[in-house]
Design an enzyme around this catalytic site. Sequence first.
Site, PDB file in Angstrom:
ATOM      1  N   SER A 141      10.143  73.872  39.075  1.00 25.72           N
ATOM      2  CA  SER A 141      11.344  73.351  39.308  1.00 25.72           C
ATOM      3  C   SER A 141      12.339  73.283  37.957  1.00 25.72           C
ATOM      4  CB  SER A 141      11.504  72.140  40.043  1.00 25.72           C
ATOM      5  OG  SER A 141      12.733  71.666  40.188  1.00 25.72           O
ATOM      6  N   TYR A 144       9.009  63.294  41.679  1.00 29.33           N
ATOM      7  CA  TYR A 144       9.018  64.965  41.887  1.00 29.33           C
ATOM      8  C   TYR A 144       9.217  65.552  40.358  1.00 29.33           C
ATOM      9  CZ  TYR A 144      10.959  69.216  43.281  1.00 29.33           C
ATOM     10  OH  TYR A 144      11.199  70.663  43.658  1.00 29.33           O
TER      11      TYR A 144
END
Length: 260
Positions: free
Chosen positions: A142, A155
């Site tokens: 990401s 995350y």
Amino acid sequence: MARTKTAVVTGSNSGIGLGIAQALAAEHHNVVLNSYSDKDEDHALAEEIAERYANKTVYIQADLSNGEACRSLIEQAAMKFGSVDILVNNAGIQHVAPIEKFPTAKWDAIIAINMNSAFHTAAVAVPMMRTNGWGRVINIASAHGLTASPYKSAYVTAKHGVVGLTKVVALETAEDPITCNAICPGYVLTPLVEEQIPDTMKEYDMDRETVIREVLLKRQPSKEFATVEQLGGTVLFLTSDHAAQITGTTISVDGGWTAL
Ligand code: NAD
């Protein structure tokens, strides 16, 4: 590529994983779809893809929060098709909360599904790739594997970990015809992002459109979501011979986010 390859795409009954699975199916690779749910719809989806792209697509259930299940997924795929040549570690979940309110169970689940699963699947798939003399490990990290945002402690930690793991696997396979890279998407409008919108609306006291423009796409200079088709295309590039010397690195598909 001469021989039909077998690709396992983790977390591929929805969103980016499904887009990547379809891109690989369109190239007539064998494709293993995966999720934890094991619903009739999951098996029907595999059949639909196989019919649409005239390839072999099967669904294999595995809850990737469990290390043994991750390993078994790769073993089952190899039993079905003879090998695993392309491993796309894509499964991921999200939870948004300030660190003092971040539930420990959510932290553990995100670290397990978004990071540890990539270790377990690669540990089983890499020896198969060495035996077959070809392999591609592609981790869907990401922009949050390269930068951070508040309220996403687990995350961001997991995605930075995945980028680190990518470099290590690349070094351990550097002299083999195997590459390992991470793709770092910016925002893509998938169910994972849709689910963040209500909480973010509450957190910032904004309506949906304002959250999309001012919060989600605030750091995406293109002001456009990346698409699952663009991510599928990036995976196909990394599986191609053109990318044979690209290893241990990240490819951002983020509309300029990480250039800021
Ligand atoms: P999504 O919610 O649409 O899909 C997530 C997938 O993971 C689903 O197929 C789900 O079944 C699977 N999954 C979740 N928990 C699982 C478990 N325990 N075992 C097996 N499978 C499980 O999300 P998405 O947006 O398509 O995200 C896919 C990947 O892309 C994630 O790793 C995410 O972090 C990453 N990513 C997404 C975006 C974005 O903007 N959507 C941006 C950057 C990175």
